[in-house]
Scaffold this motif. Structure first.
Motif, mmCIF file in Angstrom:
data_model
loop_
_atom_site.group_PDB
_atom_site.id
_atom_site.type_symbol
_atom_site.label_atom_id
_atom_site.label_comp_id
_atom_site.label_asym_id
_atom_site.label_seq_id
_atom_site.Cartn_x
_atom_site.Cartn_y
_atom_site.Cartn_z
ATOM 1 N N SER A 1 0.693 -1.114 0.174
ATOM 2 C CA SER A 1 0.090 -0.124 -0.182
ATOM 3 C C SER A 1 0.753 1.221 0.091
ATOM 4 C CB SER A 1 -1.007 -0.069 1.216
ATOM 5 O OG SER A 1 -0.111 -0.118 2.638
ATOM 6 N N GLY A 2 2.079 1.252 0.426
ATOM 7 C CA GLY A 2 3.012 2.463 0.413
ATOM 8 C C GLY A 2 3.247 3.046 -0.833
ATOM 9 N N ARG A 3 3.384 4.247 -0.802
ATOM 10 C CA ARG A 3 3.731 4.858 -1.995
ATOM 11 C C ARG A 3 5.123 4.856 -2.289
ATOM 12 N NH1 ARG A 3 1.337 11.010 -1.279
ATOM 13 N NH2 ARG A 3 2.158 10.478 0.895
ATOM 14 N N ALA A 4 6.129 4.642 -1.222
ATOM 15 C CA ALA A 4 7.579 4.703 -1.569
ATOM 16 C C ALA A 4 8.093 2.810 -1.781
ATOM 17 C CB ALA A 4 8.208 5.042 -0.470
ATOM 18 N N PHE A 5 7.233 2.298 -2.349
ATOM 19 C CA PHE A 5 7.453 0.748 -2.662
ATOM 20 C C PHE A 5 8.993 0.933 -3.754
ATOM 21 C CE2 PHE A 5 6.343 -3.507 -3.446
ATOM 22 C CZ PHE A 5 6.971 -3.825 -4.648
ATOM 23 N N SER A 6 8.867 1.541 -4.487
ATOM 24 C CA SER A 6 9.972 1.554 -5.490
ATOM 25 C C SER A 6 11.313 1.758 -4.971
ATOM 26 C CB SER A 6 9.609 2.344 -6.887
ATOM 27 O OG SER A 6 9.682 3.744 -6.315
ATOM 28 N N MET A 7 11.353 2.322 -3.646
ATOM 29 C CA MET A 7 12.620 2.644 -3.082
ATOM 30 C C MET A 7 13.138 1.563 -2.105
ATOM 31 S SD MET A 7 11.787 6.524 -1.908
ATOM 32 C CE MET A 7 13.156 6.953 -1.479
ATOM 33 N N HIS A 8 12.224 0.521 -1.846
ATOM 34 C CA HIS A 8 12.638 -0.435 -0.867
ATOM 35 C C HIS A 8 12.942 -1.956 -1.464
ATOM 36 C CE1 HIS A 8 11.537 1.913 2.667
ATOM 37 N NE2 HIS A 8 10.744 2.358 1.984
ATOM 38 N N GLY A 9 13.913 -2.638 -1.027
ATOM 39 C CA GLY A 9 13.992 -3.935 -1.203
ATOM 40 C C GLY A 9 12.895 -4.731 -0.855
ATOM 41 N N GLY B 1 14.788 -4.111 -9.160
ATOM 42 C CA GLY B 1 14.729 -5.430 -9.803
ATOM 43 C C GLY B 1 15.973 -5.752 -10.435
ATOM 44 N N THR B 2 17.087 -5.228 -10.023
ATOM 45 C CA THR B 2 18.314 -5.685 -10.817
ATOM 46 C C THR B 2 19.186 -6.662 -10.195
ATOM 47 O OG1 THR B 2 19.210 -3.571 -9.997
ATOM 48 C CG2 THR B 2 18.463 -3.441 -12.224
ATOM 49 N N LYS B 3 18.817 -7.089 -8.865
ATOM 50 C CA LYS B 3 19.639 -7.594 -8.189
ATOM 51 C C LYS B 3 18.552 -8.692 -7.489
ATOM 52 C CE LYS B 3 22.185 -6.243 -4.631
ATOM 53 N NZ LYS B 3 23.323 -5.610 -3.825
ATOM 54 N N ALA C 1 7.715 -9.264 2.482
ATOM 55 C CA ALA C 1 8.032 -8.414 3.506
ATOM 56 C C ALA C 1 8.884 -7.361 2.801
ATOM 57 C CB ALA C 1 9.048 -9.138 4.648
ATOM 58 N N GLU C 2 8.646 -5.943 3.284
ATOM 59 C CA GLU C 2 9.380 -4.866 2.657
ATOM 60 C C GLU C 2 10.600 -4.341 3.675
ATOM 61 O OE1 GLU C 2 7.387 -1.194 1.124
ATOM 62 O OE2 GLU C 2 8.348 -0.453 2.913
ATOM 63 N N ALA C 3 11.761 -4.438 2.874
ATOM 64 C CA ALA C 3 12.946 -4.014 3.842
ATOM 65 C C ALA C 3 13.157 -2.465 4.153
ATOM 66 C CB ALA C 3 14.159 -4.199 2.860
ATOM 67 N N ARG C 4 13.915 -1.960 5.120
ATOM 68 C CA ARG C 4 13.940 -0.853 5.437
ATOM 69 C C ARG C 4 14.755 -0.064 4.519
ATOM 70 N NH1 ARG C 4 14.608 -3.634 10.442
ATOM 71 N NH2 ARG C 4 13.217 -3.012 12.013
ATOM 72 N N THR C 5 15.650 -0.763 3.808
ATOM 73 C CA THR C 5 16.289 0.073 2.732
ATOM 74 C C THR C 5 16.042 -0.675 1.313
ATOM 75 O OG1 THR C 5 18.205 -1.507 3.199
ATOM 76 C CG2 THR C 5 18.126 0.463 4.349
ATOM 77 N N ASN C 6 17.025 -0.253 0.340
ATOM 78 C CA ASN C 6 16.726 -0.595 -0.925
ATOM 79 C C ASN C 6 17.354 -2.334 -1.312
ATOM 80 O OD1 ASN C 6 19.610 -0.623 -1.226
ATOM 81 N ND2 ASN C 6 19.527 1.376 -2.178
ATOM 82 N N TRP C 7 17.795 -2.778 -0.288
ATOM 83 C CA TRP C 7 18.221 -4.275 -0.415
ATOM 84 C C TRP C 7 18.712 -4.831 0.820
ATOM 85 C CZ3 TRP C 7 18.675 -8.273 -3.453
ATOM 86 C CH2 TRP C 7 19.795 -9.253 -3.146
ATOM 87 N N TYR D 1 14.090 -6.217 7.663
ATOM 88 C CA TYR D 1 12.592 -5.962 7.243
ATOM 89 C C TYR D 1 11.648 -5.411 8.153
ATOM 90 C CZ TYR D 1 14.006 -8.470 3.008
ATOM 91 O OH TYR D 1 14.577 -8.820 1.697
ATOM 92 N N ASN D 2 11.047 -4.729 8.018
ATOM 93 C CA ASN D 2 10.113 -3.982 8.974
ATOM 94 C C ASN D 2 8.500 -4.054 8.504
ATOM 95 O OD1 ASN D 2 10.488 -2.039 6.975
ATOM 96 N ND2 ASN D 2 10.299 -0.385 8.406
ATOM 97 N N TYR D 3 8.113 -4.517 7.279
ATOM 98 C CA TYR D 3 6.924 -4.683 7.180
ATOM 99 C C TYR D 3 6.473 -6.073 6.530
ATOM 100 C CZ TYR D 3 5.999 0.213 8.087
ATOM 101 O OH TYR D 3 6.069 1.426 8.583
ATOM 102 N N TRP D 4 5.485 -6.757 6.935
ATOM 103 C CA TRP D 4 5.365 -8.157 6.762
ATOM 104 C C TRP D 4 3.907 -8.289 6.607
ATOM 105 C CZ3 TRP D 4 8.958 -11.832 6.900
ATOM 106 C CH2 TRP D 4 10.436 -11.628 7.570
#
Length: 123
Positions: free
Chosen positions: A25-33, A55-57, A97-103, A110-113
């Protein structure tokens, strides 16, 4: 607050395929691993696959290499896990899960599950 909703689990036979999806749901999805984890019956939750923000790694646990593929569509805020040649030992609840950073690879990074989706593979 980010909400993650998984879908695509089910009961399949050994050798079959399934594709899991997880929409954020988050708008910053593209910034997180993003990552997929699983918890087999009676066992601890374990890492399955991770993908970086663009999506490159990607990285996989050894037992799923060559069978599972993680991918993402940032425009749809969705991460996928394509699972082929499924085995009974792949039976587990699968979590995205969504990571706190980009990888990230460690669960603690990971802080969201999501709530999890059951995958059962019969022999």
């Amino acid at each position: 607050q980010v909400q993650l909703v998984e879908s695509g689990g089910g009961l399949v036979q050994a050798g079959d395929s399934l594709k899991l999806a997880c929409t954020a749901s988050g708008r910053a999805f593209s910034m997180h691993g993003m990552g997929w984890f699983r918890q087999p019956p009676g066992k601890e939750r374990e890492f399955v696959a991770a993908i970086n923000y663009s999506g490159t790694k990607t990285q996989y646990r050894d037992s799923v290499k060559g069978r599972f593929t993680i991918s993402r569509d940032n425009a749809q805020r969705t991460v996928y896990l394509q699972m082929n040649s499924l085995k009974p030992e792949d039976t587990a609840v699968y979590y995205c899960a969504e990571a706190r950073t980009n990888w990230a690879l460690r669960q603690t990074d990971y802080n969201y599950w999501g709530q999890g989706t059951q995958v059962t593979v019969s022999s």
